[in-house]
Structures are given as structure tokens and as C-alpha cells.
Write an enzyme that holds these catalytic residues in place. Structure first.
Site, mmCIF file in Angstrom:
data_model
loop_
_atom_site.group_PDB
_atom_site.id
_atom_site.type_symbol
_atom_site.label_atom_id
_atom_site.label_comp_id
_atom_site.label_asym_id
_atom_site.label_seq_id
_atom_site.Cartn_x
_atom_site.Cartn_y
_atom_site.Cartn_z
ATOM 1 N N SER A 35 0.863 -1.122 -0.008
ATOM 2 C CA SER A 35 0.031 0.066 0.014
ATOM 3 C C SER A 35 0.892 1.260 0.062
ATOM 4 C CB SER A 35 -0.880 0.085 1.078
ATOM 5 O OG SER A 35 -1.932 0.879 0.750
ATOM 6 N N GLU B 182 -9.224 -4.507 -5.112
ATOM 7 C CA GLU B 182 -8.321 -3.841 -4.130
ATOM 8 C C GLU B 182 -9.218 -2.627 -3.374
ATOM 9 O OE1 GLU B 182 -5.407 -3.364 -3.161
ATOM 10 O OE2 GLU B 182 -4.046 -4.172 -4.967
ATOM 11 N N HIS C 206 -7.798 -5.460 -0.554
ATOM 12 C CA HIS C 206 -6.551 -4.743 -0.313
ATOM 13 C C HIS C 206 -5.619 -5.232 0.894
ATOM 14 C CE1 HIS C 206 -3.795 -1.238 -0.904
ATOM 15 N NE2 HIS C 206 -3.970 -0.930 0.402
#
EC number: 3.1.1.88
Length: 558
Positions: free
Chosen positions: A227, A344, A456
Site C-alpha cells: 500500500s 483492491e 487490499h
């Protein structure tokens, strides 16, 4: 009989045995001591389940002076030396950030998070190294940069014990200033910004100077992150300040082109901070002086406004926008792994950003209003709304399909397209291995909505072998195999710059065949991931926006 009076041959044998015992004690000692260039540190021995040997951990080693007082909003400085042996057996305090326990997303995900102390004095790193490693072992090194939108996170979020023990590599996990303290910029010489990135550079320099003491090879350092940590890694690839500090890069669901994490200009954040601070400063110099005098609580109150905070083009760490640096080939030609997850924006990101309740109410009637608001937040002109609706939603009236396509649109814009763009730029100068992580962890199925696939951050569990904050869950046999494979791919890459190896499904390099690895319980090679969407976001949409703007200006002239 004293040792010196033994017969010559027996004396040699006795000395050899003593040295061997000393070496074994050094390997498995419960309190290993290592040197650093500023003093000695004492760590711990940790046994790792399902591995032959344990590891040594060294936690909370300072790589810079505490960034307090006059060093608030200033580049990091070298740590002060200490005398005696410093205790390195407990986790360091996190950098100042919004209390993660109060975040809606954490509550909704039903995660149990142990409270961790916070402090502005937070520039520390953790080291995980195989217990047998010693100076001269020359093991490959992996430096983990945590994610959290550049506003949250800590070195203790991810326990690297299993990865270090299983793959016999040295892993370093670093902290860096976050939020306003880490990334506030006045846009001039009074506070250029990117303090958190400069902290990361300082940590990488520390690794170059010291990692040999812990059995690592400073000439074989791979930086990896997820991330905003992936964004950080990608930013080091284009930063002249990071030259020579690493030799491979892994970007997991985050690159330097993530729209919310990089900005050409600092005005928006500057104005927000200036207004919230109550400083009433006439210029940037006075504002910084005022902000340096603010208490921890006052800084935290300002921080709460930012769900994410962008790095800036500061002329030093980032001389130009990463897009320009990548397009001109002005980056470090190191091999890379770059990847994204199937979903995501399936759940976690919308919950964290406060969008989930809005998405759940999307119908054909409400969609244009939601898209208009979202486009403004995404810094997209209103002209693009109809084009996005046409590309993603088509003529469907089904609310569930519309909501799903909206999530896909968000995921593509925020993560997938930037990752593909960076991969295409970088492959011109060094090998790039691209992946799409597709597996939904079995233990989390019950917590999430049924529409969510690999969300994610789901890949990180399979890289480290544990979830956030060391939480472990029972994995299926298939998941155990996937975990071993992912660890092996990552470690092989750290060793050789190529993830492939014996007993692993082949992972092709990303070339003009556009092949990539579908990381799942049954890995497979895919081709041309989201090629149509990439064309839409990078060619079709910009071109049509220009055409619309051109026709509007002609209409205005008439």
C-alpha cells in the site's frame, strides 16, 4: 590441570572445543549482543513454529535522533552513540497517528488490535535474523516499509519472524514520521516536506552501515512494502537520494503514481493545517515556528482530518513528479516485483475512506450524483462522468452490479492502472515481474461481504506467514502451500533478482507479451491484465476530455 600445561595436540583440541561452544552459545543465546556504529544492542532468541532453527530479534534500534523540538519538520539527523549495551527486546513506540482502535474500519473488520504506545520519538527499526547468522554470513537483506496511507502504521504491524527463519534472510522493518509531522510542506525552504521519506532514506543508510553485524549483505538489499509502503518503495526507485541504497524493489498494491499519495503542489494541505492550527501566521516561517510549539495532542487533532496525506515534489527527494521521472527513464534500474490484488477496493478501502455506506445505496438514479462527487475527490473533471459510466456500468439497471462496477472503477483508478503504468515504465531498463493476487483467505470469509474477493492487503499474510500484529489463523493445506510459495518467490527475488526457483510454478518476466502471474492456490500465467481499462484511463479518457474541453472553449468563443 591448567589449559596452558596440556600436551600441544590436546591444547589445540581443547581450544577448538571452547571456540565451538562459544560459537554455539552465540547462535542460540537467549540474549544475543551485536555491534552497531553507535553502540551495542541486546536482542532476544525466538523459536519459530515449523522451522528447524529460531531467529534473533533486535527491536527498537534507533537509526536517527528523536525528531522533536527544532528537529520537528526537519531532516533526520544521525543517532547519538550510547555506552554499555542497549536493550533491544521490546517494540518501539509508534509514530504519532490517529488511534487505530477508534477507526470504523477496524471495528467493522472485527480485528483485535493491542494498544501500542505512541511517541514523536519514533525513528527506530526492528531486525529479524536467523539465529546462526553472524558477521560474514552475507545473507540477503529485505527492508519492509509499512503501509497506512502515510498517516498510520508501525514496524510492529508485521512480524517477520517466520519469513526470516523459513527463508534464512535478514529482515529489517522500519518506522518513519507520519501524517502532518511526516509530510507537511510549506512549499518553500522553510519546510520542504517529505520528512517521512527522508526518515526512510536515513534507515536505508543505517542498513548499509550496520547490517553486516547482523549477518546481512549490504550489497544485496531488497526494499519491499504494501500500500503506502509500496508507494514509498516506488518513490525510492525514482529518488536520487536513494541511489545505491538498495538493489531490488517489491511494490505490493502501491506505487509512486497512486493519485492520493503524491502531489505537485502543497497548497491544499498547507491551507488545511494553517486553518486548523489556529496559528494565524503571516508567512510560512512563522507557521512552522508556531507548529513546532504545538503539543502532541494539538498535532493529533490536526492529523485526524487526513485519511491519507500526499508526498510532494520537493526538489530534493523528488526533483520532479514521479510520472516525469519514470517517463524520462530517470530512475534506478533495479529488478522489481510489482503487483495488485483482484479486489483492491472490495471492502477495506471503501470502509476506511467512509465510502462504503454511499456505495451500498447506489442505484441507476443515484449513480450520476455519486460519480460527480467521487470524480471531484479524484481530481477528475466533470466531463469524464459519462465516459466512466459508459465504460464501467454500461446500460445495466441492477443495483448490485452497479455497486460492484463502481468498486472496480475505484480499484482500477487508485491501484491497478498506476501499478501497470509503473511496470511498463520500469521494464524498459530492468526486469519487472508482475502479479495479481487472487486468493480470498478462508479465515476472513465470514467477516466480509460475500462479493469481496482478494481485498487490499490480503497478500501480506502470505508474505509474512501471519496477519497484522502477529495474529495467526488456521490456514487450509492449499493456503499453507500458497504461503510457502509466496515466501519462496519473495526470498528468491531477494537472493538473485529473479523470483523463480526449483519446485515453483514459472513466473515470466513482464515483456511485450504482457505475461504476469496469477497468484492463487493454483498459480497460472495470465496475459494483458486489464489491457482495455489501461487503454481507457491512459489514452481514451484523457483524449476525450481534451476534445470536450476544446469544443467547450470554441462554444464559449461563439
Amino acid at each position: 590441570m591448567p589449559l596452558a600445561r596440556l600436551p600441544g595436540w590436546l591444547y589445540v583440541v581443547a581450544c577448538g572445543l571452547l571456540l565451538l561452544l562459544q560459537h554455539v552459545h552465540g547462535q542460540d543465546s537467549a540474549s544475543p549482543i551485536r555491534n552497531t556504529h553507535t553502540g551495542q544492542v541486546r536482542g532476544s532468541f525466538v523459536h519459530v513454529k515449523d522451522t528447524k532453527s529460531g531467529i534473533h530479534t533486535f527491536l527498537g534500534i534507533p537509526f536517527a535522533k528523536p525528531p522533536v523540538g527544532p528537529l520537528r519538520f526537519a531532516p533526520p539527523e544521525d543517532p547519538e552513540p550510547w555506552s554499555g549495551v542497549r536493550d533491544a527486546t521490546s517494540q518501539p513506540a509508534m509514530c504519532l497517528q490517529t488511534d487505530i482502535m477508534n477507526l470504523d474500519g477496524i471495528k467493522e473488520m472485527k480485528l483485535t488490535v493491542h494498544p501500542t504506545p505512541m511517541s514523536e520519538d519514533c525513528l527506530y527499526l526492528n531486525i529479524y535474523t536467523p539465529a546462526h547468522a553472524r558477521e560474514g554470513s552475507n545473507l540477503p537483506v529485505m527492508v519492509w516499509i509499512h503501509g497506512g496511507g502515510l498517516v498510520l502504521g508501525s514496524a510492529s504491524m508485521n512480524d517477520a519472524s517466520t519469513l526470516a527463519a523459513t527463508e534464512e534472510i535478514v529482515i529489517v522493518s522500519i518506522q518513519y514520521r507520519l501524517g502532518v509531522l511526516g509530510f507537511f510542506s510549506t512549499g518553500d525552504q522553510n519546510a520542504r516536506g517529505n520528512w517521512g521519506y527522508l526518515d526512510q532514506v536515513a534507515a536505508l543508510r543505517w542498513v548499509q552501515q550496520n547490517i553486516a553485524y547482523f549477518g546481512g549483505n549490504h550489497g544485496k538489499v531488497t526494499i519491499f512494502g504494501g500500500s503506502a509502503g509500496g508507494t514509498s518503495v516506488s518513490s525510492h526507485v525514482v529518488s536520487p537520494m536513494s541511489k545505491g541504497l538498495f538493489h531490488g524493489a517489491i511494490m505490493q498494491s502501491g506505487v509512486a503514481l497512486l493519485p492520493d499519495l503524491i502531489s505537485d503542489k502543497s497548497e491544499v494541505v498547507y491551507k488545511t493545517v494553517a486553518n486548523l492550527s489556529g496559528c494565524e501566521a503571516p508567512d510560512s516561517e512563522a507557521l512552522i515556528r508556531c507548529l513546532r510549539a504545538k503539543s502532541k495532542q494539538e498535532i493529533l487533532a490536526i492529523n485526524q482530518v487526513f485519511k491519507m496525506i500526499p508526498g510532494v515534489v520537493d526538489g530534493k527527494f523528488l526533483p520532479k513528479h514521479p510520472q516525469e521521472l519514470l517517463a524520462s527513464g530517470d530512475f534506478h534500474p533495479v529488478p522489481s516485483i510489482i503487483g495488485i490484488n483482484t479486489d483492491e477496493c472490495g471492502w477495506g478501502i471503501p470502509v476506511f475512506l467512509g465510502l462504503d455506506h454511499i456505495i451500498k445505496k447506489i442505484t441507476r438514479e443515484t449513480l450520476p450524483t455519486v460519480l460527480k462527487s467521487t470524480a471531484a475527490q479524484m481530481m477528475l473533471p466533470p466531463e469524464c462522468i459519462d465516459l466512466i459510466m459508459e465504460e464501467y456500468m454500461g446500460d445495466t439497471e441492477n443495483p448490485e452490479t452497479l455497486q460492484e462496477q463502481f468498486r472496480h472503477m475505484l480499484g482500477d483508478f487508485m491501484f491497478v492502472i498506476p501499478a501497470l503504468q509503473v511496470a511498463h515504465f520500469q521494464r524498459s531498463q530492468a526486469p519487472v515481474y508482475f502479479y495479481e493476487f487472487q486468493h480470498l483467505p478462508s479465515f476472513i470469509k465470514q467477516v466480509r461481504p460475500s462479493h469481496v474477493k482478494a481485498d487490499h492487503g490480503d497478500d501480506i499474510l502470505f508474505v509474512f506467514g501471519s496477519y497484522l500484529w502477529g495474529m495467526t489463523f488456521d490456514l487450509t493445506e492449499e493456503e499453507e502451500l500458497l504461503k510457502r510459495r509466496v515466501m519462496k518467490y519473495w526470498a528468491n527475488f531477494a537472493r538473485t533478482g529473479n523470483p523463480n526457483g526449483e519446485d515453483l510454478p514459472h513466473w515470466p518476466v513482464l515483456d511485450h507479451d504482457e505475461q504476469y502471474l496469477q497468484l492463487n492456490t493454483q498459480p497460472a500465467v495470465g496475459r494483458a491484465l486489464k489491457a482495455r481499462r489501461l487503454q481507457f484511463w491512459t489514452k481514451t479518457l484523457p483524449q476525450k476530455i481534451q476534445e470536450l474541453k476544446g469544443s467547450q472553449s470554441k462554444h464559449a468563443e461563439l
